[in-house]
Design a protein around this motif. Sequence first.
Motif, mmCIF file in Angstrom:
data_model
loop_
_atom_site.group_PDB
_atom_site.id
_atom_site.type_symbol
_atom_site.label_atom_id
_atom_site.label_comp_id
_atom_site.label_asym_id
_atom_site.label_seq_id
_atom_site.Cartn_x
_atom_site.Cartn_y
_atom_site.Cartn_z
ATOM 1 N N ASN A 57 11.175 15.846 3.830
ATOM 2 C CA ASN A 57 10.599 16.090 2.449
ATOM 3 C C ASN A 57 9.332 17.035 3.038
ATOM 4 O O ASN A 57 8.191 16.697 3.557
ATOM 5 N N LYS A 83 7.475 16.392 -7.602
ATOM 6 C CA LYS A 83 8.148 14.980 -7.031
ATOM 7 C C LYS A 83 7.001 13.750 -7.427
ATOM 8 O O LYS A 83 6.004 14.112 -7.159
ATOM 9 N N ASP A 84 7.821 12.928 -7.833
ATOM 10 C CA ASP A 84 7.099 11.830 -8.149
ATOM 11 C C ASP A 84 6.317 11.005 -7.050
ATOM 12 O O ASP A 84 5.007 10.912 -7.717
ATOM 13 N N LEU A 85 6.484 11.162 -5.919
ATOM 14 C CA LEU A 85 5.816 10.546 -4.940
ATOM 15 C C LEU A 85 5.177 11.755 -3.909
ATOM 16 O O LEU A 85 4.706 11.461 -2.884
ATOM 17 N N SER A 86 5.231 12.870 -4.352
ATOM 18 C CA SER A 86 4.743 14.003 -3.606
ATOM 19 C C SER A 86 4.926 14.157 -2.222
ATOM 20 O O SER A 86 5.954 14.169 -1.832
ATOM 21 N N GLU A 89 7.843 11.657 -1.184
ATOM 22 C CA GLU A 89 8.902 11.581 -2.090
ATOM 23 C C GLU A 89 10.333 11.023 -1.360
ATOM 24 O O GLU A 89 10.610 11.636 -0.317
#
Length: 277
Positions: A57, A83-86, A89
């Motif tokens: 990622n 992205k949701d969790l950077s 993610e």
Amino acid sequence: MKILISADMEGATGVTWPADVLPGTPQWERCRSMFTSDVDAAVRGFFDGGADEVLINEAHWTMRNLLLERLDERAEMLTGRHKDLSMVEGVQRGDVDGIAFVGYHAGAGMEGVLAHTFLANSVTGVWLNDVRASEGLLNAHVAAEYGVPVILVTGDDVACEDALGYAPEARKVAVKDHVSRYAAVCRTPSRTAADIQAAAKEAATLAVRHEPVRGGPFTVAVEFDAEHLAGAVTVVPGVTRGGERKVIYSSETMYDAIRTFKAVTTIASAAVEEQYG
Ligand SMILES: [Zn+2]
């Protein structure tokens, strides 16, 4: 066994100053290659250690830095934003057994090559439940919430020391030794690749998913270098003043805490004026 690699650039081999990590500069073009070498070495090491899948990622700046065409063909790469969790993610998908932090660095206000937390400057300190936090520490807590252990950390010697606090078991590889924020004694890419590959192979044995850690509530404090930035970020619901240049908020989960942190830093960076900050 599936391994996720969160790949940041400031802690990569040979990287020591802003132009090395700013997309578009000639120095960045050169350093992308060394960054890719570090990540590829980790990929090969994890496959040596028995991994079936490795997902990379991209976690630096625009999240478009690695040279896909130079990576081991067994790897897959998640590139680009948003992205949701950077930076981590993929860790929430339920199929990751271990996570590696490659190219990580010390946190804002700490010693270390290109030390910062999310924003290159403006943030002078971050605390998670009163503990000074680097990106590594924050992301390790997110991973723990999904039962995923941090198994490998690479960066400068300070980033490795920092990792002792949040992932004592993880294998660590210092690719350079910190001299100042913009200077380091660097080892060559061929040498650091050999070290990273060997460490990743050993680290694969640590990739054992555990019960999700529900450690909340999490209180996050963020200190800025200018008062108006603290004011600007209080538009985020739940974020309140904790001092002249400081804000504070609490979240029940790290999922929420890291997403609120992203909102806070995004708004702060938009409020920074050239020259005056
Ligand atoms: Zn970073």
